[in-house]
Design an enzyme around this catalytic site. Structure first.
Site, PDB file in Angstrom:
ATOM      1  N   LYS A   1      47.739  56.454  70.508  1.00  0.00           N
ATOM      2  CA  LYS A   1      48.624  56.149  71.130  1.00  0.00           C
ATOM      3  C   LYS A   1      49.252  58.391  70.521  1.00  0.00           C
ATOM      4  O   LYS A   1      49.438  58.375  69.032  1.00  0.00           O
ATOM      5  CB  LYS A   1      49.720  56.035  70.223  1.00  0.00           C
ATOM      6  CG  LYS A   1      51.572  56.434  71.248  1.00  0.00           C
ATOM      7  CD  LYS A   1      52.564  54.706  71.132  1.00  0.00           C
ATOM      8  CE  LYS A   1      53.732  55.486  71.321  1.00  0.00           C
ATOM      9  NZ  LYS A   1      54.802  53.788  71.852  1.00  0.00           N
TER      10      LYS A   1
ATOM     11  N   ASP B   1      55.104  48.840  67.450  1.00  0.00           N
ATOM     12  CA  ASP B   1      54.832  49.985  66.643  1.00  0.00           C
ATOM     13  C   ASP B   1      55.905  50.097  64.594  1.00  0.00           C
ATOM     14  O   ASP B   1      56.778  50.251  64.557  1.00  0.00           O
ATOM     15  CB  ASP B   1      55.216  50.765  67.725  1.00  0.00           C
ATOM     16  CG  ASP B   1      54.724  51.572  68.743  1.00  0.00           C
ATOM     17  OD1 ASP B   1      53.828  50.547  69.016  1.00  0.00           O
ATOM     18  OD2 ASP B   1      55.523  52.466  68.809  1.00  0.00           O
TER      19      ASP B   1
ATOM     20  N   LYS C   1      49.064  55.148  66.259  1.00  0.00           N
ATOM     21  CA  LYS C   1      50.145  56.289  66.847  1.00  0.00           C
ATOM     22  C   LYS C   1      50.440  57.333  66.186  1.00  0.00           C
ATOM     23  O   LYS C   1      50.719  56.935  64.555  1.00  0.00           O
ATOM     24  CB  LYS C   1      51.214  55.433  66.743  1.00  0.00           C
ATOM     25  CG  LYS C   1      52.742  56.090  67.281  1.00  0.00           C
ATOM     26  CD  LYS C   1      53.401  55.224  68.214  1.00  0.00           C
ATOM     27  CE  LYS C   1      54.755  55.926  67.919  1.00  0.00           C
ATOM     28  NZ  LYS C   1      55.552  54.990  68.627  1.00  0.00           N
TER      29      LYS C   1
END
Lengths: 224, 221
Positions: free
Chosen positions: A188, A92, A156
């Site tokens: 996400k 991430d 995300k």
């Protein structure tokens, strides 16, 4: 959706600084027992998590340039490669949000090209944290475009680093991103998602993953 | 003894704070504003060093940056790469965070091995060990301070900010334990003139704050 299916959406997260190794080992074992998609922990804990999760279906996820994203593309690439060597299976990465806001898209393209290659050469999943709560709608759309152009697997919403952010991730943030990425690109939702109701709303809005520190509560709250 | 505006001003490492994820232009604007003061350092994140070091150096001022910040979570090679780049870009001082998870796990040798090459790379330049006082017990704080001295850090940085505030007691503990063997920079929660004075009286040799202009203005009231 049943509990087992909901658990598969969850990146069970602990990004608190200073967590000792034994606590992370327990955290990982719990996550695997609960059938979560991944455990999201700080880079200095990847080896510990990889050892604890070996032989389970729960992946090791870590963060790059976290939480500020204010590193050169080259540094993000090095941090990514080191994390993968240590056992990370999902990355991430925090986007250089200041560069995006300043219109310096070359920087964002460069960091994405480098980190995307570093991940995909090793079969590792790349999620790009775009920090929606600091962006305008136009900037969110631009971030999605840059993510798509560079093969990001999952967009995300947020670092969830509360001390820096004005608010939690909203359903509207998720809807906006979903409208500007390919159907097969993941999304996400992270940042302030604490309850089953929060999680289900995000999934309904198009999220394919949920980042949360309270994954067990989220799953347990689902009616059988 | 009265602590004057000038006393505090000379001790300040000024950071931009308030604006999360600033653009390069916003950072330059902040840095340019610090040129009007006699702060010890102006602080920027690694990505912003090069053009801002040029602005500061042209005016005879200095730039400090942060390594493995704010969570102490960068792994060894990433940390070294970040530091080398910062020095190449013109950083005059670096605040380097320790691997606080390794420390809390009792892996003190690992923490030291991670930091040792960083201190060596700094050469004669000042580096400060960010040791996360607020996450440590009193005994752990002493151990971290001892480690910083052993490694040759000239200065400590108490906390990263971002909600990790430093207490006067933490500074007193460091000061009583280390004496003049290492400098102490207070960081985290220094927002007012009164905060700054209290920490100077407790023995700090530097003050990191994102409220530098406000603190200076407080003295003129």
């Amino acid at each position: 959706m049943n509990k087992k299916e909901l658990a598969k959406y969850i990146d069970q997260t602990d990004l608190t600084p200073g967590e000792p190794y034994d606590k992370i080992t327990e955290f990982c074992k719990d996550a695997a027992e609960n059938g979560f998609a991944s455990v999201c922990i700080l880079p200095t804990l990847v080896k510990t998590a990889a050892a604890a999760l070996k032989g389970t279906d729960t992946k090791v996820c870590t963060v790059v340039s976290f939480p500020l994203g204010m590193d050169y593309p080259e540094i993000k690439e090095i941090e990514t490669k080191e994390a993968i060597e240590n056992g990370a299976e999902e990355i991430d990465m925090v986007m250089n949000v200041g560069a995006l806001k300043g219109g310096d898209y070359d920087i964002v393209n460069d960091e994405l090209a480098r980190v995307s290659k570093a991940c995909h050469d090793k079969g590792v999943l790349l999620k790009l944290i775009i920090e929606t709560t600091l962006l305008t709608d136009e900037q969110i759309v631009k971030a999605c475009e840059l993510a798509e152009a560079n093969g990001v697997d999952i967009v995300k919403t947020s670092t969830g680093f509360k001390k820096m952010l004005p608010r939690s991730t909203s359903v509207e943030d998720v809807q906006l991103i979903r409208a500007h990425i390919k159907p097969e690109t993941g999304l996400k939702a992270a940042g302030g998602i604490r309850t089953t109701e929060d999680a289900l709303k995000m999934i309904e809005a198009g999220a394919t993953r949920i980042g949360a520190s309270s994954g067990k509560d989220i799953v347990d709250g689902l009616a059988e | 003894m009265t602590v004057t505006k000038g006393d505090v001003e000379r001790l300040i490492d000024a950071s931009i704070g308030a604006a999360p994820a600033p653009t390069m232009d916003q950072v330059k604007e902040f840095v340019t504003k610090t040129l009007d003061y006699n702060f010890a350092m102006t602080l920027t994140e690694p990505f912003y060093i090069k053009p801002n070091a040029e602005i500061l150096h042209a005016a005879g001022k200095k730039l400090c940056t942060v390594i493995s910040y704010p969570l102490g979570s960068y792994t060894h090679e990433a940390k070294l790469a970040q530091l080398k780049q910062a020095l190449a870009d013109g950083a005059d001082e670096c605040d380097i965070a320790m691997d606080v998870s390794a420390f809390k796990s009792g892996q003190y040798d690992k923490v030291k091995e991670d930091l040792k090459p960083c201190v060596e790379l700094m050469g004669d330049k000042v580096c400060k060990l960010l040791y996360f006082a607020s996450l440590l017990t009193e005994d752990e704080q002493k151990r971290a301070i001892e480690m910083a001295i052993d490694l040759g850090f000239p200065m400590l940085k108490t906390n990263p900010g971002f909600g990790f505030s430093t207490t006067v007691d933490q500074v007193k503990l460091a000061h009583d334990f280390a004496g003049d063997k290492i400098g102490i920079m207070v960081s985290g929660g220094v927002r007012t003139k009164d905060d700054a004075i209290a920490f100077v009286e407790a023995g700090v040799s530097r003050i990191a704050t994102s409220a530098a202009f406000q603190i200076m203005a407080d003295f003129d009231k």
